[in-house]
Design a protein around this motif. Sequence first.
Motif, PDB file in Angstrom:
ATOM      1  N   ARG A   1       5.566   5.675  -4.874  1.00 48.72           N
ATOM      2  CA  ARG A   1       4.470   6.589  -4.538  1.00 48.72           C
ATOM      3  C   ARG A   1       3.086   5.968  -4.762  1.00 48.72           C
ATOM      4  O   ARG A   1       2.154   6.259  -4.051  1.00 48.72           O
ATOM      5  N   SER A   2       2.980   5.125  -5.747  1.00 48.64           N
ATOM      6  CA  SER A   2       1.670   4.558  -6.064  1.00 48.64           C
ATOM      7  C   SER A   2       1.255   3.538  -5.018  1.00 48.64           C
ATOM      8  O   SER A   2       2.098   2.843  -4.461  1.00 48.64           O
ATOM      9  N   ARG A   3      -0.036   3.453  -4.793  1.00 44.31           N
ATOM     10  CA  ARG A   3      -0.526   2.506  -3.788  1.00 44.31           C
ATOM     11  C   ARG A   3      -1.662   1.642  -4.313  1.00 44.31           C
ATOM     12  O   ARG A   3      -2.320   0.943  -3.545  1.00 44.31           O
ATOM     13  N   GLU A   4      -1.899   1.670  -5.607  1.00 45.46           N
ATOM     14  CA  GLU A   4      -2.998   0.866  -6.117  1.00 45.46           C
ATOM     15  C   GLU A   4      -2.589  -0.603  -6.127  1.00 45.46           C
ATOM     16  O   GLU A   4      -1.394  -0.924  -6.144  1.00 45.46           O
TER      17      GLU A   4
ATOM     18  N   GLN B   1       7.407  -1.727  -0.679  1.00 43.51           N
ATOM     19  CA  GLN B   1       6.061  -1.470  -0.174  1.00 43.51           C
ATOM     20  C   GLN B   1       5.315  -2.790  -0.213  1.00 43.51           C
ATOM     21  O   GLN B   1       5.347  -3.490  -1.227  1.00 43.51           O
TER      22      GLN B   1
END
Lengths: 413, 329, 183
Positions: free
Chosen positions: C59-62, C33
Motif C-alpha cells: 500500500r505504501s508508495r513513499e 511495486q
Amino acid sequence: MRRQLEGSVAVAKAIALCRPEVICAYPISPQTHIVEHLSDLVRSRELAPCEYLNVESEFAAMSAAIGASAVGARAYSATASQGLLYMVEALYNASGLGLPIVMTVANRAIGSPINIWNDHSDAMSQRDSGWIQLYAESNQEAVDLHIQAFRLAEAISLPVMVCMDGFVLTHAYEGVDLPAQEDVDAFLPPFAPRQVLDPDEPMTIGAMVGPEAFTEVRYLMHAKQMQALDDIPAIASTFAQAFGRPAGGLVRRYRSEDAETIVVALGSVLGTIEDVVDELRADGIRIGALGVKTFRPWPLEEVRAALAHAERVVVVEKAFAVGAGGIVGQNVRLALDGTGVTVHDVVAGLGGRPITGRSLRGLLDDAIAGRLPRDRMTFLDLDTGIVERELERPSGPHAENILRDLGVLARPY
Amino acid sequence: MTAERIRFYQVGSFAAGNRLLDPEQRTVQSRTERSNTLTSGHRACQGCGEALGARYALDAAMRATEGKLVAANATGCLEVFSTPYPESSWQLPWLHSLFGNAPAVATGMAAALKVKGRDDIRVLAQGGDGGTVDIGFACLSGMFERDDDVLYVCYDNEAYMNTGVQRSGATPPAASTATTRPVGMEAGNRFGQGKNVPLIAVAHEIPYVATATVADLHDLEAKVERAMTFRGARYLHVLVPCPLGWGTASSATIQVARLAVETGLFPLFEAEHGEITSVTRIRRRTPVEEYLRAQKRYAHLFGDPPRPDIVARLQAAANRTINRFGLAE
Amino acid sequence: MHQVRIHGRGGQGVVTAAELLSVAAFAEGRHAQAFPTFGSERTGAPVVAFCRIDERPIRSREPIAEPDTLIVQDPTLLHQVDLFAGLHPGGLVLLNSARTLQELGLDDTGFRIVTLPATDLARKHLGRPVPNAVLLGGFAALTGVVSLDAVVAAIREKFKGAIGEQNAVAARVAYEQLEAVHA
C-alpha cells in the motif's frame, strides 16, 4: 487478466476497452505514457474504429473532444497541471453543454514555480467547473474508475475527470487486473445521445442564454451533479457485481467505525495512511481513515456519517486555497457543521514531496496530543527556517529569493 | 477555377441579370430550392455584410453537399445575431462552443463523422476575423497542419465588431476603431502590423485557399463549390463590410466590397497546395481614395488636417498588392 | 517485505531494472511495486529506482528510505550521492565494479558489499555496457528473493530476440558467479 504493468499503460488499456471513438490528446508530463500507448493501440488497429488526433494544445484537445462528442462519438482526453489550466474555458463549455467526455488528469502541481511532480492543485482548481471528479487510490482503481466513468458520464450527460496521482501512480509498476473486452462491453453499452448534430434532424446547440434563463440552466447542472450522488454508488455497485471487486463509490472507510481520530485524504496517499493506521492500532490507538473517492459532487452526507462520531479529524490534502485554508478541509467542515468535531487542515506532498509514514506518525501524535493548530493549516515537513528568513524581506519570486538567502545564487564571473 | 467573368458592356452597368444566363450557371441564391440555411428572423444590422456572406457561403455549401453539412461557429456577431435564444435562424446542425476554438471543434466533428463511417457528411467551421486571425489562430493552424477535412470560412469585417469595434489582427492600417482612434498625432491603426491569413493558409500548403467578397456572388459560390470538391483542410476568406464598424451606408455594403477589390486592397485569388492557381484581374482600376472616402472609419484622413501622406501610403500598399498578385489587366 | 533501492545514471537502465525485478516477483505469485524517482529525462544524471516485493498487497508508495538491498549500477556515484542512506548495518549492497573493496575504499563500511563486474560481463555478452539485467541475475543469487528463471523470463518478455537472449545469458553468468559467494 492480472498483469504487472506501468500505471499509464494499464489505464490506456482500460480506456481502449471502453471503445473510445475519438481520442484527442496533447502530451504533458506525467500523462505522456497514457497517450503514447493509446496511439500505439490505434495504429496497430488493436483499438478500432478510433480516430486519434494529435492536437496542437490542450485547449484544442478539449475543443476537438467537444466537437466529436456533439456529433455522437465517445470522446476521451488526458492532461495534467498546466494543460488542464490551458483548457479551462473548454472545460466549462463541455460541462455546460452536457457532453459526456471522459478525461484522465494525472495530478501534478501548478506553477509558478514550474513543478512536474504530483499534487492535487490542478484538479482542485477545477472543482467548480461542473465536471464530476473521481480520485483513484491505486492503479487498479484507476483502471476501474475509467470504465465506470464512461458509463456514468453517458448516463447523466456530464463530463467526468478521473484523477490519478502523477508519477506516483502513472509511472509505478504494479499488479493490475484488466477485465475482458466482452465484460466491459456488457457493462458499457454504445454511446447513444438524445441530442446530436445530425443533418437529418438539424438542431442549434450553444446559443447565448440571457438573464431570463441562465439561472435555471445552471441550477439544472447542480441538480444533475447532486443526482450523481445516487448514480455513482449505483454504478459502483453494478461494477462490483460484474467484475468481482469494489472500486470507486463516494467514500471508503478504513477502520473508522470506532475511531476517535480519523484521517481524511484523496488518492494514493491513502495507502501509506492505511499502513500508519494499522501500526497505531497495533499500539492501541483508536484511529481510522476515510478515503474520498468522489470529490465532485461532494458526498456531504456520507462524509458526515463517517466522521461525526470522531473526536478529531485530520484532513491531509495535496493542495490548498491560497490566502484561505484547506480545500478538502473546507468541504469536510461543511459536512461536520454542528457536530463539534475538531478538524485539522494539513497540507502535505506539495510539488511531489513524499508523504512518509514517519511524518504521518509524527503528525498524528501531535494531533492526538492536541498540539496541532485548529485555526490555521499545518504544512507537513515545512522548512520553517527558510520561510521565516524569506518572510522578513519578501520581494519578487520566492524560489529565487530563497537561493539568495541560502547563498547559492549563481553569479557571472 | 473561377467562373468566367461576364461583362455587360452593352448594359453600361454591372448589373448581372440572371435571365441572360444559362439556367445551369445561375447562382444558388437565385434558385427557389436553395437551403436558406441562415433563414430570416436573425437580428443582424441592416446591411450586414457577414449575414449576407454567411447566407451565400452556406447555401452554396449545402448545395454542394446535398444538405449533408454540420457547422461549428465561433463566438462573434454571426453567432450572436443568428441564435437569439430561444430562436435560431440556422437550418443545419450547428454548434457554437467558444471564441477561439471553432477550427478545433470542427476537427473533432470531422473525426467523429469519419469514425462513424459518415464522412459523406461534411464539416464547415466559421468565424469572424477576431476568432480566426487572433484568438483562434493556433487552432486554425493546427487544423491546417493536420489537413483535417474541414472548410473554414472567415468573415472578415476587419475588427471585433460584436464587442464594439475594437482592433483585430485583420484591421487595416489607418482604420479607426475603438482601440485605434485617430487621437492627437495618431492616424488610426498602425502601419506595419496585421496578419495576412490567406497567405498564411497558402503557406500551410493545404488543398485549397481562396479569397472572396460579398460583391461577387458568382465568384463566392464558385469558390465554395470548388472547396467542397476537395478533401482535407480548406480556407475561404470573405471580405464582409460592416456598416456600423466601417461607417458606411447600409445600402452600400456590396458597393464598398467591390471598391476594396477594384482598388487592389483586397486581392481575389485561389491557391492549391501552396501555389496560387488563379487571380481575378481588376476590371476597373480605382484609386484607394474613392474607397476610403466612402467609410467614416477613414474620415480622419480627410479631416482637419487632412492626411494625404497616409492616403499615399495606402495607395502604395494597394499598388504593391496589384503587382504582387498580377491583378492589373 | 523486501525493499530494493537501485542507483545508477540515466541511460543505464536503472528504471528498467526495477521494473524487471517487479515483473519477476509478480510472475512468482508475489505482490511487487516498482517506480523511479522522477526527474527530467537526462542521460548521465543520477537516477534512483525502487522495488518493493511482498506476499501481501503493497500500500505504501513513499520512496524506500530503509532498503534491505542496494543495487549500485555505477560506482562513480559513490562520491556523488549518499548511496548508503538508510541501509542497516550489515545490509546488503550489490555493487557493479571490477575492483576490490579495498581498492574502492569500501572495506570498512559495516555493510555487506558484494562486487560484480557487471559492465564487463555486459560488454562481453551484449556488446554494450548496460549492466542492469546482469545485476538482477546477481541479485537473484545473493538474496533468493526472486529466482533466476523468473528474472530471465522477465528479461525475455521485455527484450525480444537477440537482445533478450544475450541479456538472459549475462544474467545467468552473473547468477552462477555469485551463487558461490552466497553459498
